[in-house]
Design a protein around this motif. Structure first.
Motif, PDB file in Angstrom:
ATOM      1  N   PRO A   1     -49.331 -58.383-121.569  1.00 62.82           N
ATOM      2  CA  PRO A   1     -50.355 -59.401-121.746  1.00 62.82           C
ATOM      3  C   PRO A   1     -51.161 -59.170-123.038  1.00 62.82           C
ATOM      4  N   SER A   2     -51.526 -60.251-123.710  1.00 64.43           N
ATOM      5  CA  SER A   2     -52.320 -60.112-124.930  1.00 64.43           C
ATOM      6  C   SER A   2     -53.449 -61.134-124.898  1.00 64.43           C
ATOM      7  N   SER A   3     -54.474 -60.885-125.695  1.00 60.02           N
ATOM      8  CA  SER A   3     -55.633 -61.783-125.666  1.00 60.02           C
ATOM      9  C   SER A   3     -55.298 -63.128-126.312  1.00 60.02           C
TER      10      SER A   3
ATOM     11  N   SER B   1     -46.159 -64.751-120.318  1.00 62.31           N
ATOM     12  CA  SER B   1     -47.512 -64.197-120.211  1.00 62.31           C
ATOM     13  C   SER B   1     -47.524 -62.695-120.437  1.00 62.31           C
ATOM     14  N   GLY B   2     -46.352 -62.061-120.387  1.00 61.82           N
ATOM     15  CA  GLY B   2     -46.294 -60.615-120.531  1.00 61.82           C
ATOM     16  C   GLY B   2     -46.447 -59.894-119.200  1.00 61.82           C
ATOM     17  N   LEU B   3     -46.604 -60.631-118.088  1.00 57.24           N
ATOM     18  CA  LEU B   3     -46.730 -59.988-116.771  1.00 57.24           C
ATOM     19  C   LEU B   3     -45.393 -59.388-116.340  1.00 57.24           C
ATOM     20  N   ASP B   4     -44.301 -60.090-116.645  1.00 56.55           N
ATOM     21  CA  ASP B   4     -42.960 -59.562-116.373  1.00 56.55           C
ATOM     22  C   ASP B   4     -42.221 -59.446-117.705  1.00 56.55           C
TER      23      ASP B   4
ATOM     24  N   ARG C   1     -62.259 -69.692-117.808  1.00 59.32           N
ATOM     25  CA  ARG C   1     -62.013 -68.262-118.001  1.00 59.32           C
ATOM     26  C   ARG C   1     -60.836 -68.038-118.958  1.00 59.32           C
ATOM     27  N   ALA C   2     -59.821 -68.909-118.848  1.00 58.64           N
ATOM     28  CA  ALA C   2     -58.652 -68.749-119.714  1.00 58.64           C
ATOM     29  C   ALA C   2     -58.982 -69.103-121.161  1.00 58.64           C
TER      30      ALA C   2
ATOM     31  N   VAL D   1     -63.832 -61.249-118.403  1.00 61.94           N
ATOM     32  CA  VAL D   1     -62.792 -61.179-119.433  1.00 61.94           C
ATOM     33  C   VAL D   1     -63.398 -61.029-120.832  1.00 61.94           C
TER      34      VAL D   1
ATOM     35  N   ALA E   1     -53.242 -66.842-122.678  1.00 68.23           N
ATOM     36  CA  ALA E   1     -54.021 -66.877-121.440  1.00 68.23           C
ATOM     37  C   ALA E   1     -53.217 -67.594-120.366  1.00 68.23           C
ATOM     38  N   MET E   2     -53.545 -67.300-119.120  1.00 67.06           N
ATOM     39  CA  MET E   2     -52.761 -67.850-118.016  1.00 67.06           C
ATOM     40  C   MET E   2     -53.692 -68.427-116.952  1.00 67.06           C
ATOM     41  N   VAL E   3     -53.342 -69.621-116.484  1.00 68.88           N
ATOM     42  CA  VAL E   3     -54.027 -70.204-115.327  1.00 68.88           C
ATOM     43  C   VAL E   3     -53.000 -70.265-114.206  1.00 68.88           C
ATOM     44  N   PHE E   4     -53.373 -69.707-113.056  1.00 71.47           N
ATOM     45  CA  PHE E   4     -52.419 -69.625-111.956  1.00 71.47           C
ATOM     46  C   PHE E   4     -52.538 -70.848-111.048  1.00 71.47           C
TER      47      PHE E   4
ATOM     48  N   ARG F   1     -43.999 -66.322-116.373  1.00 72.14           N
ATOM     49  CA  ARG F   1     -44.529 -64.956-116.233  1.00 72.14           C
ATOM     50  C   ARG F   1     -44.039 -64.052-117.356  1.00 72.14           C
TER      51      ARG F   1
END
Lengths: 247, 279
Positions: free
Chosen positions: A73-75, A53-56, A144-145, A99, A78-81, A50
């Motif tokens: 987060p940056s383009s 990914s820049g989320l935290d 999508r990612a 997106v 990408a993250m797949v959960f 995380r």
């Protein structure tokens, strides 16, 4: 190149007690490399992902992508959960378009088609998420990612909710996508076989506080044979490094 | 019954199907839902015809019908129905607007919730009909006090469901919105809002039901028109056929407005896995 420098993360829980989730992590990841973060639950591997990914954000230390600090987060990343996390009210196409909204409509359509064909979902482009199987939904999530052509793809236990056959098929599929492209793959897993079949480098983490205890380099070429003696030996090595007696 | 088809463009904002699909509207009221009322009607007719209940207690269904038909041909009945429906509509609209604004505010903002929600919950604890004397004193016995009373009834279920819907909305989908850096418009209208719609519609349906309940209270406390007035009139003149006729009309009009709401919900929530359960 992605550089993780002295990254630590503290949490304060509800009772006010301070926890060190990950402690002083240092990793260098090269372009187009595949890294597996393996560990038992609570070892901080998802926390680390995380942060990437820049989320935290880390409490101390920093993450740098090509000398640029990653703070949000940056383009390019990408993250797949673990779950597909598609919007249930949007069709597969519209989920991916979500997106791409800053691009012009023709470009959106082209990219959506390319991404859906890559994951073999073009036929289901108008389906709603509830009409997809678990494996199909996760493929849509991967499309999508990848549709923004990121240089780094992060996956957080992406196949752990799927049955064995679907999981193996998606692992093979992921390697094909990776071989076709230039992205770097960093994934978290607690599945030793998944790490062995995919990764160039396996980083074994242990918890309390989360640290990288061992780094296992894998020299086997892709695609790898699941039942080969090399792979079985590799899996044994990872299990030994995990030191499950301590878990 | 499961009618799961891969419609092309399902959920896509680009395709526009016919908004009004009569066959689908009809399906909301399948023939099976008429069985019980019909059986009830037959038993009632038999009991009345055999004189089990005297006509001044329970008149024959045909007598109810002829009373209503007479009122209808004089034009009075449609007037009563329109007046009552208009009151419900006005109160529903006012209550829904207020509830949507406040529910959205308290759902999003922790500060707004801490400031407003306890006070609103306290007001909710007052039985709604207890407002009647005050409203009459403040707003008189005419339309304003009636519509405000209905609005109060509609307000709480809509407010509570919307607030809960926003608060329970899926945190995981917001992370997707963050990680893919969606703009504010997309975050609100493509991620947040659709997810709160199911709870919102649940609130609207309960609110509408309460609106119909409160319109009776409002009309019984004094009115010169409306279905409630009709019932009061039937009571005064000792005419149970009118009272029963008005009851049946309440059931019909209430059910029709609810079906309309459900129909709109079915259009907007067709993506939902569990939609069949809220019907």
């Amino acid at each position: 190149m992605l550089a993780i420098k002295n990254v630590s993360k503290h949490f304060v829980d509800d009772t006010g007690v301070d926890h060190l989730a990950i402690d002083n992590i240092n990793i260098q990841v090269n372009q187009h490399e595949i890294i597996a973060l393996v560990g038992t639950s609570g070892c901080g591997k998802s926390t680390l992902l995380r942060i990437l990914s820049g989320l935290d954000s880390p409490t101390t230390g920093q993450v740098k992508l090509n000398e640029q600090s990653v703070t949000e987060p940056s383009s390019d990343i990408a993250m797949v959960f673990q779950e597909p996390r598609l919007m249930p009210w949007l069709s597969v196409t519209e989920n991916i378009r979500l997106v791409l909204r800053d691009l012009d409509p023709d470009e959106q359509d082209d990219r959506i088609r390319e991404a859906l064909e890559k994951v073999n979902l073009w036929k289901f482009r108008n389906a709603l998420p509830r009409q997809l199987s678990g494996g199909m939904a996760q493929r849509a999530s991967i499309a999508r990612a990848l549709v923004r052509k990121p240089s780094i793809l992060l996956l957080d236990e992406p196949f752990s909710a799927l049955d064995n056959f679907t999981r193996a098929a998606l692992q093979d599929h992921l390697i094909e996508l990776w071989a076709d492209s230039r992205f770097t793959l960093i994934f978290v897993t607690h599945d030793v076989e998944e790490a062995a079949i995919l990764a160039d480098r396996i980083l074994v983490m242990r918890g309390h506080p989360g640290r990288v205890y061992e780094e296992i380099k894998v020299e086997l070429p892709h695609p790898r044979e699941r039942s080969s003696s090399e792979l079985i030996a590799l899996k044994k090595k990872v299990v030994a490094a995990l030191d499950l007696s301590r878990a | 019954m499961k009618t799961l088809t891969l419609r092309s463009g399902a959920g896509s904002s680009r395709t526009s199907g016919a908004i009004f699909n009569t066959r689908r509207l009809f399906k909301l009221l399948s023939w099976k839902s008429w069985l019980l009322p019909l059986a009830f009607l037959l038993v009632w007719a038999q009991l009345s015809a055999r004189g089990v209940f005297p006509a001044y207690v329970l008149p024959h269904p045909l007598q109810v019908w002829s009373e209503l038909a007479a009122l209808w041909s004089s034009g009075a009945l449609s007037e009563h129905i329109l007046v009552t429906t208009g009151r419900v509509a006005a109160g529903f609209l006012a209550g829904t607007v207020a509830a949507t604004l406040l529910g959205a505010l308290t759902g999003y903002s922790r500060l707004a919730r801490e400031l407003l929600d306890p006070a609103l919950q306290a007001i909710k604890a007052v039985p709604s009909l207890a407002w009647v004397p005050l409203f009459i004193l403040w707003f008189g016995i005419f339309e304003t006090s009636k519509i405000i009373l209905i609005a109060v009834g509609v307000f709480f279920p809509v407010y509570l469901n919307l607030m809960a819907g926003i608060r329970d909305s899926d945190r995981k989908l917001f992370e997707v919105a963050r990680v893919y850096r969606l703009n504010t418009f997309d975050r609100v209208f493509r991620v947040l809002l659709p997810g709160t719609l199911p709870a919102y519609f649940t609130g609207l349906r309960s609110g509408l039901a309460l609106g119909w309940m409160f319109v009776i209270a409002a009309e019984l406390m004094g009115a010169s028109q409306g279905l409630g007035f009709l019932m009061l009139d039937g009571q005064m003149t000792g005419n149970p056929a009118i009272i029963i006729g008005a009851l049946v009309l309440f059931a019909l009009v209430g059910k029709i407005t609810d079906a309309l709401l459900t129909f709109i919900a079915a259009r907007l929530l067709s993506w939902q896995d569990s939609f069949g359960r809220i019907q």
